[in-house]
Design an enzyme around this catalytic site. Structure first.
Site, PDB file in Angstrom:
ATOM      1  N   TYR A 144       0.853  -1.190   0.000  1.00 34.12           N
ATOM      2  CA  TYR A 144       0.000   0.000   0.000  1.00 34.12           C
ATOM      3  C   TYR A 144       0.886   1.237   0.000  1.00 34.12           C
ATOM      4  CZ  TYR A 144      -3.597   3.347   1.490  1.00 34.12           C
ATOM      5  OH  TYR A 144      -4.467   4.414   1.570  1.00 34.12           O
ATOM      6  N   ASP A 239       9.172   2.911   0.199  1.00 36.64           N
ATOM      7  CA  ASP A 239       8.070   3.518   0.924  1.00 36.64           C
ATOM      8  C   ASP A 239       8.227   3.119   2.387  1.00 36.64           C
ATOM      9  OD1 ASP A 239       5.801   4.277   2.174  1.00 36.64           O
ATOM     10  OD2 ASP A 239       4.408   3.346   0.758  1.00 36.64           O
ATOM     11  N   LYS A 267       3.426   8.796   9.096  1.00 36.23           N
ATOM     12  CA  LYS A 267       3.226   8.162  10.406  1.00 36.23           C
ATOM     13  C   LYS A 267       4.194   8.684  11.482  1.00 36.23           C
ATOM     14  CE  LYS A 267       0.471   4.628   8.373  1.00 36.23           C
ATOM     15  NZ  LYS A 267       0.538   3.844   7.174  1.00 36.23           N
TER      16      LYS A 267
HETATM   17  C1  LIG Z   1      -0.020   4.366   5.801  1.00 34.75           C
HETATM   18  C2  LIG Z   1       0.795   4.149   4.604  1.00 34.75           C
HETATM   19  C3  LIG Z   1       0.738   5.022   3.506  1.00 34.75           C
HETATM   20  C4  LIG Z   1      -0.274   6.127   3.396  1.00 34.75           C
HETATM   21  O1  LIG Z   1      -0.101   7.122   4.357  1.00 34.75           O
HETATM   22  P1  LIG Z   1      -1.347   8.100   4.685  1.00 34.75           P
HETATM   23  O2  LIG Z   1      -0.758   9.073   5.664  1.00 34.75           O
HETATM   24  O3  LIG Z   1      -2.428   7.238   5.240  1.00 34.75           O
HETATM   25  O4  LIG Z   1      -1.755   8.759   3.422  1.00 34.75           O
HETATM   26  C5  LIG Z   1       1.626   4.829   2.473  1.00 34.75           C
HETATM   27  N1  LIG Z   1       2.521   3.820   2.513  1.00 34.75           N
HETATM   28  C6  LIG Z   1       2.596   2.964   3.533  1.00 34.75           C
HETATM   29  C7  LIG Z   1       3.631   1.890   3.528  1.00 34.75           C
HETATM   30  C8  LIG Z   1       1.730   3.083   4.610  1.00 34.75           C
HETATM   31  O5  LIG Z   1       1.785   2.192   5.612  1.00 34.75           O
END
Ligand SMILES: *Cc1c(COP(=O)(O)O)cnc(C)c1O
Length: 428
Positions: A144, A239, A267
Site C-alpha cells: 500500500y 516507501d 506516520k
Molecule cells: C499508511 C501508509 C501510507 C499512506 O499514508 P497516509 O498518511 O495514510 O496517506 C503509504 N505507505 C505505507 C507503507 C503506509 O503504511
C-alpha cells in the site's frame, strides 16, 4: 465489556459521514460489529466513550511509537499553537526537523515535507518520472502506498478488506502505467523490466511489507531490486511510511544496509499530526520546484504544529539509542508468548514479526506475499478480534494489518495480552 455508546455514536456518524468513518479501515466491515469511539488515550491505553480501557496495538496505525499523548510532543504542539497555527511562509522549525531527519536517514541530502503518506508516495513517483523521463512504475501486489490513482492496483489492507483492490475511478490510462509484481519474487520483477525496456521510471516497494500483515523481505530480495534498478536506470523508491523511524533510526535502509534512491515517510515522522515527507540525494531533490521542473506544493505543508510534533518525536528517538532494541525485545516476548498458547490450544497459525511490527495469520504456511497472506482463515480472525475486544485489547479490525508495539507497553500489558489470547483461542 460493553460498547453501547460507541454503537449509538456510530449510528449518528453514519447519517452524515459515508460509512460513518473518514478512512475505511476504521469501519468494522471485515469483522462485523461497529467501531469503537475514542474519547482519549494515554501511553499504551485507549479510553472509549463507554468508559472502557483498551490496550492499543494499532497506535493510530503506526505513528504513536512512544505511546499516546507523549508529553514532549503534546507540550511542543501546545506551545507552538499559541504563536499561530499556519503562515504559508517559511519557519526555522522546518529547517530544524529537515536537518535532523536528513542526519538520521542514510543516503539522503534533502527532504520535502507534505501532509500525508499518500502525498509523499504520489510526489515521489512524479519526481522519479520527471527525473528519468519515463512513465511506468512497478509496484507489488499487497503493498500500500496511499490512495492516489497510480497505486490503487492490488493495494493491500484497506483495499483488500473492502474488496476493491482496483478502485473504480482510476482511469485505464493511469492503471496501464502501473505494473504489478509479486512481493519477494525477483524473477517476476526481472521479467517485467525486460518486457518494458527503458520505460520504467521507478520500482516502489514497502521494504518490509506492513499492509498485508507484516512480511519481511526474503534474503536477497531488496539487494536484488537494488541491482535491477542500478542496471536498468530505474529509481528504487522505499516507501518507509510505516517502517521509517520505526525499525531503526535510519529505517530499513540502515537495517539491511541497502541504498534507496527516494525514501517516503509518514506516520512516526509526524508524531501523530498529519505529516508525510520524501527525501533523496541532492541531484534528485533539486529536480523539484522551485529549483527544478517537477511541480509539487502544499498550503499547509510544513505546518508549524505538525513540524513541532514531528521534531519532538524525532528528537526523542534520536536521543534514545536503546529504543529500537527495547521495542524488538518486547515484540519477541509477545511473539513467543502467543506462539506458546496458540500451539497449546492446537490453533493453526503463523506469526510474522520484525522490530516493533508483528502479525498473526491463521494459516500454517509461511506468509511471504499477498497470495499467502490471503490464505488466512478470516472466520477464526473474527473470533480472535472480537474475543480480544471483550478482554479489553484492541487490534486492527482486519486480518491484513500489522500490530505495532510501542515503548509505552509494559511487560504486564504483554502478559495480560498473552493470557487473553490463551483464553480466546480456547473458544475457536
Ligand atoms: C499508511 C501508509 C501510507 C499512506 O499514508 P497516509 O498518511 O495514510 O496517506 C503509504 N505507505 C505505507 C507503507 C503506509 O503504511
Amino acid at each position: 465489556m460493553l460498547y453501547k455508546r460507541s454503537s449509538q455514536l456510530f449510528a449518528e456518524a453514519e447519517k452524515v459521514i459515508p460509512g460513518g468513518v473518514n478512512s475505511p479501515v476504521r469501519a468494522f466491515k471485515a469483522v462485523g460489529g461497529t467501531p469503537i469511539f475514542v474519547k482519549s488515550a494515554k501511553g499504551a491505553y485507549l479510553y472509549d466513550e463507554d468508559g472502557n480501557r483498551l490496550i492499543d496495538y494499532i497506535n493510530s496505525w503506526g505513528p504513536m511509537i512512544l505511546g499516546h499523548a507523549y508529553e514532549p510532543v503534546v507540550h511542543a504542539v501546545i506551545e507552538k499553537a499559541k504563536l499561530g497555527t499556519s503562515f504559508g511562509m517559511p519557519t526555522e522549525l522546518e529547517t530544524q526537523i529537515a536537518a535532523l531527519a536528513v542526519a538520521m536517514v542514510p543516503n539522503v541530502d534533502k527532504i520535502r515535507f507534505v501532509n500525508s503518506g499518500t502525498e509523499a508516495c504520489m510526489s515521489a513517483v512524479r519526481l522519479a518520472r520527471g527525473f528519468t523521463k519515463r512513465d511506468k512504475i512497478i509496484k507489488f501486489a499487497g503493498c500500500y502506498h496511499g490512495h492516489s490513482d497510480s497505486f490503487l492496483i492490488q493495494a493491500g489492507s484497506g483495499a483488500i478488506t473492502f474488496g476493491s483492490p482496483n478502485s473504480p475511478g482510476v482511469t485505464a490510462g493511469t492503471a496501464k502505467d502501473t505494473l504489478l509484481a509479486k512481493y519477494n519474487d525477483l524473477e517476476n520483477v526481472a521479467t517485467l523490466i525486460e518486457a518494458n525496456k527503458n520505460e520504467i521510471a521507478a520500482i516502489i516497494v514497502e521494504p518490509v511489507a506492513g499492509n498485508m500483515g507484516c512480511i519481511p523481505p526474503n534474503k536477497g530480495f531488496l539487494e536484488g531490486l537494488r541491482q535491477l534498478c542500478t542496471d536498468n536506470g530505474i529509481l528504487l523508491i522505499f516507501d518507509e511510511v510505516m517502517t521509517g523511524f520505526r525499525l531503526a533510526r535510519g529505517g530499513v535502509q540502515e537495517l539491511f544496509n541497502i541504498t534507496a534512491d527516494i525514501v517516503c515517510f509518514g506516520k512516526v515522522i509526524g508524531g501523530g499530526l498529519p505529516v508525510g515527507a520524501f527525501a533523496a540525494r541532492e541531484e534528485i531533490m533539486n529536480y523539484l520546484a522551485p529549483l527544478g521542473p517537477v511541480y509539487q506544493a502544499g498550503t499547509l505543508s510544513g505546518n508549524p504544529l505538525a513540524m513541532a510534533a514531528g521534531l519532538a518525536m524525532l528528537q526523542a528517538l534520536d536521543n534514545d539509542r536503546a529504543i529500537f532494541q527495547r521495542l524488538e525485545e518486547k515484540t519477541a516476548y509477545l511473539a513467543a508468548g502467543i506462539d506458546k498458547v496458540l500451539k497449546a490450544n492446537n490453533v493453526t497459525f503463523t506469526i510474522n514479526s520484525i522490530g516493533s511490527m508483528i502479525s498473526v495469520h491463521f494459516d500454517a504456511a509461511p506468509v511471504v506475499d499477498f497470495q499467502t497472506a490471503a490464505n488466512g482463515d478470516n472466520e477464526t480472525f473474527k473470533k480472535f478480534f472480537h474475543g480480544l475486544l471483550q478482554e479489553g485489547i484492541y487490534i486492527a479490525p482486519s486480518a491484513y494489518e500489522t500490530w505495532f508495539i510501542t515503548d509505552a507497553l509494559t511487560y504486564e500489558d504483554l502478559d495480560f495480552t498473552i493470557r487473553a489470547i490463551d483464553k480466546v483461542s480456547k473458544t475457536f
